[in-house]
Design a protein around this motif. Structure first.
Motif, short mmCIF file in Angstrom:
data_model
loop_
_atom_site.label_atom_id
_atom_site.label_comp_id
_atom_site.label_asym_id
_atom_site.label_seq_id
_atom_site.Cartn_x
_atom_site.Cartn_y
_atom_site.Cartn_z
N ASP A 86 0.85 -1.18 0.00
CA ASP A 86 0.00 0.00 0.00
C ASP A 86 0.89 1.24 0.00
O ASP A 86 2.04 1.18 0.45
N ARG A 88 1.00 4.90 1.60
CA ARG A 88 0.41 5.78 2.61
C ARG A 88 1.30 6.99 2.77
O ARG A 88 2.47 6.86 3.10
N GLU A 89 0.73 8.15 2.56
CA GLU A 89 1.45 9.42 2.70
C GLU A 89 2.76 9.40 1.92
O GLU A 89 3.80 9.85 2.40
N GLY A 90 2.71 8.84 0.72
CA GLY A 90 3.87 8.81 -0.16
C GLY A 90 4.88 7.72 0.13
O GLY A 90 5.89 7.63 -0.55
N GLN A 91 4.64 6.88 1.13
CA GLN A 91 5.57 5.80 1.46
C GLN A 91 4.94 4.45 1.16
O GLN A 91 3.74 4.27 1.34
N ASN A 92 5.78 3.53 0.71
CA ASN A 92 5.31 2.16 0.45
C ASN A 92 5.26 1.38 1.76
O ASN A 92 6.23 1.40 2.53
N TRP A 93 4.14 0.71 1.99
CA TRP A 93 3.96 -0.13 3.17
C TRP A 93 3.65 -1.54 2.72
O TRP A 93 2.90 -1.75 1.78
#
Length: 155
Positions: A86, A88-93
């Protein structure tokens, strides 16, 4: 459909959260799985990397897990592995979830007392007698090989 079934042995890391949904009961908790290895230099067991999984249980398994599990309990979880990515806020999780089929306490690390739950379906059905699995003495028809039932003709 091909699914990745896994068996994870670890400890309950968070208190199970139970929800009664329209589709039925659901529960989730975090599972910590830490690799252990023998360190020859120190001559002792050492903890390695810890992986965390979110375990999801549904229906009766959810109800029983929420009533039976506490933080720190050693457990064995079998289920389908779901790896999700995913942004989220520009970061890959990336998260790893287990859709549990079975959950049990790890009896190699302690004892447990099993209590059967009362389910509406089982209460309505009459009890069935236990079959006699013993081979009668002097039974000469058993050759040790698997015996198959005779085919039945259907009209």
């Amino acid at each position: 459909m091909n699914e990745t079934m896994i068996c994870a042995v670890g400890n309950v890391a968070t208190q199970p959260v139970f929800r009664g949904l329209a589709s039925g009961p659901s529960a989730r908790f975090r599972l910590a799985v830490t690799a252990r290895y023998w360190d020859r230099e120190k001559n002792e067991w050492t903890d390695g990397h810890t992986n965390f999984f979110t375990v999801w249980a549904n229906r009766q398994l959810a109800t029983n897990a929420a009533a039976s599990l506490a933080v720190g309990d050693p457990v064995v979880v079998q289920g389908r592995l779901k790896v999700r990515t995913d942004v989220r806020e520009g970061q890959n999780w990336t998260s790893a979830d287990i859709d549990a089929v079975a959950i049990g306490h790890d009896l190699s690390r302690g004892t447990a007392a099993f209590r059967r739950t009362n389910r509406a379906e089982t209460a309505a059905s009459p009890p069935r007698p236990e079959p006699n699995w013993e081979t009668p003495q002097g039974d000469s028809t058993h050759s040790g090989a698997e015996q198959r039932p005779e085919p039945v003709a259907v009209a």
